[in-house]
Design a protein around this motif. Structure first.
Motif, PDB file in Angstrom:
ATOM      1  N   SER A 121      26.991  13.283  -8.088  1.00  0.00           N
ATOM      2  CA  SER A 121      26.407  13.595  -6.786  1.00  0.00           C
ATOM      3  C   SER A 121      26.651  12.466  -5.795  1.00  0.00           C
ATOM      4  CB  SER A 121      24.905  13.841  -6.946  1.00  0.00           C
ATOM      5  OG  SER A 121      24.292  13.972  -5.692  1.00  0.00           O
ATOM      6  N   VAL A 150      29.173  12.276  -2.523  1.00  0.00           N
ATOM      7  CA  VAL A 150      28.635  12.002  -1.184  1.00  0.00           C
ATOM      8  C   VAL A 150      29.351  10.790  -0.583  1.00  0.00           C
ATOM      9  CG1 VAL A 150      26.614  11.232   0.120  1.00  0.00           C
ATOM     10  CG2 VAL A 150      26.358  13.028  -1.579  1.00  0.00           C
ATOM     11  N   PHE A 200      22.346  11.378   3.088  1.00  0.00           N
ATOM     12  CA  PHE A 200      22.842  12.387   2.148  1.00  0.00           C
ATOM     13  C   PHE A 200      22.792  11.930   0.687  1.00  0.00           C
ATOM     14  CE2 PHE A 200      24.790  13.780   6.117  1.00  0.00           C
ATOM     15  CZ  PHE A 200      24.515  15.132   6.065  1.00  0.00           C
ATOM     16  N   LYS A 224      20.586  13.754  -1.902  1.00  0.00           N
ATOM     17  CA  LYS A 224      20.498  15.179  -1.594  1.00  0.00           C
ATOM     18  C   LYS A 224      20.213  16.102  -2.785  1.00  0.00           C
ATOM     19  CE  LYS A 224      23.990  17.960  -1.277  1.00  0.00           C
ATOM     20  NZ  LYS A 224      24.212  18.389  -2.666  1.00  0.00           N
ATOM     21  N   ILE A 249      10.899  12.532  -3.869  1.00  0.00           N
ATOM     22  CA  ILE A 249      11.561  11.266  -4.158  1.00  0.00           C
ATOM     23  C   ILE A 249      12.682  11.021  -3.148  1.00  0.00           C
ATOM     24  CG2 ILE A 249      12.765   9.920  -5.926  1.00  0.00           C
ATOM     25  CD1 ILE A 249      11.448  11.729  -8.024  1.00  0.00           C
ATOM     26  N   MET A 307      13.156  11.981  -0.013  1.00  0.00           N
ATOM     27  CA  MET A 307      12.743  11.537   1.315  1.00  0.00           C
ATOM     28  C   MET A 307      12.322  10.076   1.307  1.00  0.00           C
ATOM     29  SD  MET A 307      10.681  14.665   2.972  1.00  0.00           S
ATOM     30  CE  MET A 307       9.863  13.559   4.095  1.00  0.00           C
ATOM     31  N   GLY A 308      11.622   9.692   0.246  1.00  0.00           N
ATOM     32  CA  GLY A 308      11.201   8.295   0.110  1.00  0.00           C
ATOM     33  C   GLY A 308      12.411   7.378   0.054  1.00  0.00           C
ATOM     34  N   VAL A 309      13.425   7.794  -0.735  1.00  0.00           N
ATOM     35  CA  VAL A 309      14.650   7.007  -0.871  1.00  0.00           C
ATOM     36  C   VAL A 309      15.347   6.875   0.480  1.00  0.00           C
ATOM     37  CG1 VAL A 309      16.986   7.046  -1.839  1.00  0.00           C
ATOM     38  CG2 VAL A 309      15.031   7.518  -3.307  1.00  0.00           C
ATOM     39  N   GLU A 313      13.464   4.495   2.733  1.00  0.00           N
ATOM     40  CA  GLU A 313      13.579   3.107   2.286  1.00  0.00           C
ATOM     41  C   GLU A 313      14.949   2.516   2.636  1.00  0.00           C
ATOM     42  OE1 GLU A 313      11.376   1.188   0.579  1.00  0.00           O
ATOM     43  OE2 GLU A 313       9.841   2.610  -0.066  1.00  0.00           O
ATOM     44  N   ILE A 353      14.647   9.744 -11.192  1.00  0.00           N
ATOM     45  CA  ILE A 353      14.519   8.337 -11.593  1.00  0.00           C
ATOM     46  C   ILE A 353      15.899   7.670 -11.676  1.00  0.00           C
ATOM     47  CG2 ILE A 353      13.773   6.786 -13.458  1.00  0.00           C
ATOM     48  CD1 ILE A 353      11.516   8.816 -14.011  1.00  0.00           C
ATOM     49  N   VAL A 372      17.136   7.025  -8.203  1.00  0.00           N
ATOM     50  CA  VAL A 372      16.435   5.899  -7.577  1.00  0.00           C
ATOM     51  C   VAL A 372      17.018   4.574  -8.084  1.00  0.00           C
ATOM     52  CG1 VAL A 372      14.240   4.662  -7.533  1.00  0.00           C
ATOM     53  CG2 VAL A 372      14.281   7.095  -7.071  1.00  0.00           C
ATOM     54  N   LEU A 373      17.327   4.528  -9.387  1.00  0.00           N
ATOM     55  CA  LEU A 373      17.850   3.292  -9.968  1.00  0.00           C
ATOM     56  C   LEU A 373      19.269   2.989  -9.479  1.00  0.00           C
ATOM     57  CD1 LEU A 373      16.570   3.653 -13.642  1.00  0.00           C
ATOM     58  CD2 LEU A 373      15.664   2.165 -11.843  1.00  0.00           C
ATOM     59  N   ASN A 433      20.480   2.209  -4.967  1.00  0.00           N
ATOM     60  CA  ASN A 433      20.555   0.928  -4.277  1.00  0.00           C
ATOM     61  C   ASN A 433      21.938   0.321  -4.371  1.00  0.00           C
ATOM     62  OD1 ASN A 433      17.747   0.712  -3.460  1.00  0.00           O
ATOM     63  ND2 ASN A 433      17.355   0.648  -5.663  1.00  0.00           N
TER      64      ASN A 433
END
Lengths: 119, 230
Positions: B106, B110, B127, B130, B136, B138-140, B143, B217, B220-221, B224
């Motif tokens: 993904s 992107v 994106f 997505k 999660i 939207m938070g990402v 941030e 999860i 998220v990891l 970054n």
């Protein structure tokens, strides 16, 4: 009282997750710390599933409506989206199919491999 | 109309719930999968605000109480995950590896398309999350300095699209095992895809909901690292 207690426990774990977020300088939302913490506490039997289940199931069930306000915010960010509308549609269609194919295929290969190992 | 909405502490919530209810009615009446209640309700609220010249800020003043529940609801996803613990342990390797591969695919796609389109960094990170669940994602996006509202809409539409094409894609690629089908739905189309997976079968549904959390999860990891690449 039962639902209040369940909701209270969920909020407490959520709150701890947000406090962790405050101290850890990573762009990870507090909800993820809360989720991980809740999972850990359940596995460690500190929190029993019965202590949170109904409230959790209710919250998950009504989750879609919680997204409405943020998505309506599109009114405010339409200016940013409009110039890249076609690109957005292309990204949307392509990546969704790619992710589906990669995940499904990888899982199929792994599962069939394990099945063969068992035979 | 604007002042009426602004004076009420519940109007935004009532409007949102009403729109969602109309969405579920339309879905039931027509049975079409693109009649997604969430998509319909978003469009209805937007049309309402535009027609009655209500500002987003006035709507949001009360509607934000709905969004408030998003964080505890996300934390609650730990419960179905825990209930699937046995299944999780049994297929752990296949599950983790395929969700990891999917999440990576993904973000790589992107990244590639963002470079191709010459996106700005803010557009790119909008994106990146997505495929994962809105809570999660939207938070990402927020941030990382993206546009969370666009992320929210892209995520919702991704879910609906995955919901509609999932069966065809799985059949075409000969993905037949219920576990694999469920993982494919959940990793690519989060909660809205899971709704379809639940219709296909119990295992598909369980695996799909497991994939929502795990993909969230993992993303998220990894996100970054990806945010630094472009």
């Amino acid at each position: 009282m039962k639902y209040l207690k369940q909701f209270g426990i969920i909020l407490l774990v959520t709150c701890i997750g947000e406090i962790i977020r405050y101290f850890v300088p990573l762009p990870i939302p507090g909800s993820i710390y809360g989720l991980t913490l809740m999972f850990g506490l359940l596995c460690a039997h500190v929190i029993r599933v019965e202590d949170v289940k109904e409230a959790a199931v209710f919250l998950i069930e009504i989750m879609p409506v919680m997204f409405i306000p943020a998505a309506v915010g599109l009114i405010e960010s339409w200016g940013e989206l409009q110039p890249i509308l076609i690109q957005t549609v292309i990204i949307l269609v392509l990546t969704t199919v790619i992710v589906m194919a990669v995940t499904g295929k990888t899982a199929m290969i792994m599962i069939e491999k394990e099945k063969k190992n068992h035979e | 109309m604007n002042s009426i909405i602004a004076a009420s502490t519940t109007a935004g919530v009532v409007l949102s719930l009403l729109a969602y209810w109309i969405g579920t009615l339309l879905r039931k009446k027509t049975g079409w999968s693109f009649m997604n209640p969430l998509l319909i309700s978003i469009l209805l609220v937007i049309v309402f605000l535009l027609v009655f010249r209500v500002s987003y800020a006035d709507y949001q003043a009360s509607a934000r109480y709905l969004s408030w529940f998003l964080t505890p609801a996300t934390v609650s996803l730990a419960i179905p995950l825990y209930l699937q613990l046995e299944r999780l342990k049994k297929n752990i390797k296949a599950i983790l590896l395929s969700i990891f591969a999917g999440s990576l695919a993904s973000m790589v796609s992107v990244l590639a398309l963002s470079v191709l389109f010459g996106f700005t960094h803010s557009q790119y990170v909008t994106f990146l999350p997505k495929s994962i669940t809105t809570a999660i994602g939207m938070g990402v996006s927020e941030e990382l300095g993206g546009f969370p509202a666009i992320t929210a809409v892209v995520i919702v539409v991704t879910g609906i699209f995955g919901n509609i094409i999932g069966e065809t894609v799985c059949k075409a690629l000969n993905v037949t095992d219920p576990v694999a089908v469920g993982l494919a739905f959940g990793t690519s189309a989060h909660a809205i895809g899971t709704a379809k997976a639940m219709e296909l079968g119990e295992t598909e549904g369980a695996m799909s909901s497991l994939a929502i959390v795990t993909a969230g999860i993992i993303t998220v990891l990894l996100v970054n690292v990806f945010a630094m690449l472009y």
